[in-house]
Scaffold this motif. Structure first.
Motif, PDB file in Angstrom:
ATOM      1  N   ALA A 112       0.828  -1.207   0.000  1.00  0.00           N
ATOM      2  CA  ALA A 112       0.000   0.000   0.000  1.00  0.00           C
ATOM      3  C   ALA A 112       0.862   1.257   0.000  1.00  0.00           C
ATOM      4  O   ALA A 112       0.545   2.234  -0.693  1.00  0.00           O
ATOM      5  CB  ALA A 112      -0.917  -0.001   1.215  1.00  0.00           C
ATOM      6  N   THR A 113       1.959   1.240   0.736  1.00  0.00           N
ATOM      7  CA  THR A 113       2.868   2.385   0.768  1.00  0.00           C
ATOM      8  C   THR A 113       3.556   2.576  -0.569  1.00  0.00           C
ATOM      9  O   THR A 113       3.698   3.714  -1.048  1.00  0.00           O
ATOM     10  CB  THR A 113       3.916   2.195   1.876  1.00  0.00           C
ATOM     11  OG1 THR A 113       3.238   2.021   3.112  1.00  0.00           O
ATOM     12  CG2 THR A 113       4.853   3.368   1.971  1.00  0.00           C
ATOM     13  N   ALA A 114       3.974   1.492  -1.188  1.00  0.00           N
ATOM     14  CA  ALA A 114       4.636   1.603  -2.488  1.00  0.00           C
ATOM     15  C   ALA A 114       3.677   2.105  -3.562  1.00  0.00           C
ATOM     16  O   ALA A 114       4.079   2.837  -4.468  1.00  0.00           O
ATOM     17  CB  ALA A 114       5.218   0.254  -2.891  1.00  0.00           C
ATOM     18  N   GLY A 155       4.993   5.639  -3.954  1.00  0.00           N
ATOM     19  CA  GLY A 155       5.945   5.331  -5.012  1.00  0.00           C
ATOM     20  C   GLY A 155       7.278   4.810  -4.511  1.00  0.00           C
ATOM     21  O   GLY A 155       8.133   4.452  -5.303  1.00  0.00           O
ATOM     22  N   THR A 156       7.480   4.740  -3.211  1.00  0.00           N
ATOM     23  CA  THR A 156       8.732   4.261  -2.650  1.00  0.00           C
ATOM     24  C   THR A 156       8.457   3.666  -1.271  1.00  0.00           C
ATOM     25  O   THR A 156       7.397   3.877  -0.687  1.00  0.00           O
ATOM     26  CB  THR A 156       9.762   5.392  -2.539  1.00  0.00           C
ATOM     27  OG1 THR A 156      10.988   4.857  -2.056  1.00  0.00           O
ATOM     28  CG2 THR A 156       9.290   6.501  -1.626  1.00  0.00           C
ATOM     29  N   ASP A 157       9.446   2.924  -0.761  1.00  0.00           N
ATOM     30  CA  ASP A 157       9.302   2.375   0.584  1.00  0.00           C
ATOM     31  C   ASP A 157      10.278   3.017   1.568  1.00  0.00           C
ATOM     32  O   ASP A 157      10.533   2.476   2.622  1.00  0.00           O
ATOM     33  CB  ASP A 157       9.471   0.859   0.576  1.00  0.00           C
ATOM     34  CG  ASP A 157      10.881   0.423   0.280  1.00  0.00           C
ATOM     35  OD1 ASP A 157      11.611   1.178  -0.388  1.00  0.00           O
ATOM     36  OD2 ASP A 157      11.255  -0.674   0.716  1.00  0.00           O
ATOM     37  N   HIS A 158      10.781   4.193   1.222  1.00  0.00           N
ATOM     38  CA  HIS A 158      11.668   4.911   2.137  1.00  0.00           C
ATOM     39  C   HIS A 158      10.857   5.397   3.330  1.00  0.00           C
ATOM     40  O   HIS A 158       9.780   5.963   3.172  1.00  0.00           O
ATOM     41  CB  HIS A 158      12.320   6.101   1.448  1.00  0.00           C
ATOM     42  CG  HIS A 158      13.395   5.693   0.507  1.00  0.00           C
ATOM     43  ND1 HIS A 158      14.588   6.340   0.424  1.00  0.00           N
ATOM     44  CD2 HIS A 158      13.474   4.689  -0.396  1.00  0.00           C
ATOM     45  CE1 HIS A 158      15.346   5.768  -0.489  1.00  0.00           C
ATOM     46  NE2 HIS A 158      14.679   4.764  -0.998  1.00  0.00           N
ATOM     47  N   LEU A 159      11.401   5.200   4.516  1.00  0.00           N
ATOM     48  CA  LEU A 159      10.676   5.616   5.709  1.00  0.00           C
ATOM     49  C   LEU A 159      10.695   7.129   5.901  1.00  0.00           C
ATOM     50  O   LEU A 159       9.836   7.666   6.576  1.00  0.00           O
ATOM     51  CB  LEU A 159      11.258   4.919   6.941  1.00  0.00           C
ATOM     52  CG  LEU A 159      11.013   3.417   7.008  1.00  0.00           C
ATOM     53  CD1 LEU A 159      11.695   2.821   8.217  1.00  0.00           C
ATOM     54  CD2 LEU A 159       9.534   3.120   7.058  1.00  0.00           C
ATOM     55  N   GLN A 160      11.670   7.819   5.290  1.00  0.00           N
ATOM     56  CA  GLN A 160      11.708   9.278   5.416  1.00  0.00           C
ATOM     57  C   GLN A 160      10.594   9.946   4.611  1.00  0.00           C
ATOM     58  O   GLN A 160      10.210  11.076   4.907  1.00  0.00           O
ATOM     59  CB  GLN A 160      13.065   9.844   4.962  1.00  0.00           C
ATOM     60  CG  GLN A 160      14.143   9.742   6.013  1.00  0.00           C
ATOM     61  CD  GLN A 160      14.761   8.357   6.088  1.00  0.00           C
ATOM     62  OE1 GLN A 160      14.659   7.585   5.146  1.00  0.00           O
ATOM     63  NE2 GLN A 160      15.398   8.045   7.197  1.00  0.00           N
ATOM     64  N   SER A 161      10.090   9.286   3.580  1.00  0.00           N
ATOM     65  CA  SER A 161       9.036   9.881   2.767  1.00  0.00           C
ATOM     66  C   SER A 161       7.656   9.726   3.388  1.00  0.00           C
ATOM     67  O   SER A 161       6.701  10.339   2.938  1.00  0.00           O
ATOM     68  CB  SER A 161       9.040   9.257   1.370  1.00  0.00           C
ATOM     69  OG  SER A 161       8.639   7.912   1.440  1.00  0.00           O
ATOM     70  N   LEU A 162       7.559   8.893   4.431  1.00  0.00           N
ATOM     71  CA  LEU A 162       6.269   8.705   5.093  1.00  0.00           C
ATOM     72  C   LEU A 162       6.064   9.783   6.143  1.00  0.00           C
ATOM     73  O   LEU A 162       6.947  10.085   6.928  1.00  0.00           O
ATOM     74  CB  LEU A 162       6.224   7.325   5.748  1.00  0.00           C
ATOM     75  CG  LEU A 162       6.415   6.128   4.827  1.00  0.00           C
ATOM     76  CD1 LEU A 162       6.420   4.863   5.634  1.00  0.00           C
ATOM     77  CD2 LEU A 162       5.340   6.092   3.789  1.00  0.00           C
ATOM     78  N   ASN A 163       4.883  10.356   6.143  1.00  0.00           N
ATOM     79  CA  ASN A 163       4.541  11.397   7.111  1.00  0.00           C
ATOM     80  C   ASN A 163       3.161  11.079   7.657  1.00  0.00           C
ATOM     81  O   ASN A 163       2.191  10.988   6.885  1.00  0.00           O
ATOM     82  CB  ASN A 163       4.568  12.767   6.460  1.00  0.00           C
ATOM     83  CG  ASN A 163       4.439  13.876   7.465  1.00  0.00           C
ATOM     84  OD1 ASN A 163       4.361  13.629   8.658  1.00  0.00           O
ATOM     85  ND2 ASN A 163       4.415  15.104   6.976  1.00  0.00           N
ATOM     86  N   LEU A 164       3.041  10.918   8.945  1.00  0.00           N
ATOM     87  CA  LEU A 164       1.758  10.594   9.542  1.00  0.00           C
ATOM     88  C   LEU A 164       0.778  11.750   9.500  1.00  0.00           C
ATOM     89  O   LEU A 164      -0.429  11.568   9.589  1.00  0.00           O
ATOM     90  CB  LEU A 164       1.948  10.131  10.990  1.00  0.00           C
ATOM     91  CG  LEU A 164       2.610   8.771  11.164  1.00  0.00           C
ATOM     92  CD1 LEU A 164       2.815   8.489  12.646  1.00  0.00           C
ATOM     93  CD2 LEU A 164       1.775   7.687  10.554  1.00  0.00           C
ATOM     94  N   LEU A 165       1.276  12.975   9.370  1.00  0.00           N
ATOM     95  CA  LEU A 165       0.390  14.128   9.369  1.00  0.00           C
ATOM     96  C   LEU A 165      -0.310  14.311   8.026  1.00  0.00           C
ATOM     97  O   LEU A 165      -1.283  15.053   7.932  1.00  0.00           O
ATOM     98  CB  LEU A 165       1.175  15.377   9.734  1.00  0.00           C
ATOM     99  CG  LEU A 165       1.803  15.377  11.128  1.00  0.00           C
ATOM    100  CD1 LEU A 165       2.622  16.627  11.332  1.00  0.00           C
ATOM    101  CD2 LEU A 165       0.739  15.245  12.179  1.00  0.00           C
ATOM    102  N   GLN A 166       0.182  13.669   6.970  1.00  0.00           N
ATOM    103  CA  GLN A 166      -0.452  13.785   5.653  1.00  0.00           C
ATOM    104  C   GLN A 166      -1.616  12.837   5.471  1.00  0.00           C
ATOM    105  O   GLN A 166      -2.362  12.971   4.532  1.00  0.00           O
ATOM    106  CB  GLN A 166       0.571  13.535   4.551  1.00  0.00           C
ATOM    107  CG  GLN A 166       1.531  14.659   4.353  1.00  0.00           C
ATOM    108  CD  GLN A 166       2.502  14.349   3.231  1.00  0.00           C
ATOM    109  OE1 GLN A 166       2.767  13.184   2.930  1.00  0.00           O
ATOM    110  NE2 GLN A 166       3.024  15.380   2.607  1.00  0.00           N
ATOM    111  N   CYS A 167      -1.763  11.865   6.318  1.00  0.00           N
ATOM    112  CA  CYS A 167      -2.835  10.891   6.164  1.00  0.00           C
ATOM    113  C   CYS A 167      -4.157  11.576   6.351  1.00  0.00           C
ATOM    114  O   CYS A 167      -5.094  11.443   5.734  1.00  0.00           O
ATOM    115  CB  CYS A 167      -2.698   9.769   7.164  1.00  0.00           C
ATOM    116  SG  CYS A 167      -1.198   8.798   6.954  1.00  0.00           S
TER     117      CYS A 167
END
Length: 98
Positions: free
Chosen positions: A80-82, A86-98
């Motif tokens: 789901a993240t990919a 588009g990537t599985d980098h943990l730095q690109s994930l932001n919980l505030l954007q959900c």
């Protein structure tokens, strides 16, 4: 400490340090979690064999079932993240954007 106990303790500690320090990809974090669960499963299995107790014989299978559920949920989150980011980098994930 026997060599078996040292091996399982070292495998768990290596998985824990890998999870703590190498947090670049979600897949590497999931692999570290699976390594930790595998070392816990083997240690718990040997512990029940050493005790010769039938009351603890179901606990390694229960841990293995929870580990399989954790792995499937982790892979579903990885897919789901990919797809969304588009990537599985943990730095690109932001919980505030959900």
């Amino acid at each position: 400490m026997t060599p078996f106990h040292f091996t399982f303790s070292a495998a768990f500690i290596l998985g824990l340090t890998g999870l703590a320090f190498h947090r670049t990809h979600l897949l590497s974090a999931l692999l570290c979690l699976e390594g930790m669960m595998l070392s816990l499963f083997l240690a718990l299995s040997l512990w029940t064999l050493e005790l010769n107790s039938t009351s603890f014989s179901a606990s390694p299978m229960l841990l293995l079932a929870f580990s399989a559920c954790e792995a499937s949920a982790g892979l579903a989150l990885l897919v789901a993240t990919a797809r969304t980011h588009g990537t599985d980098h943990l730095q690109s994930l932001n919980l505030l954007q959900c």
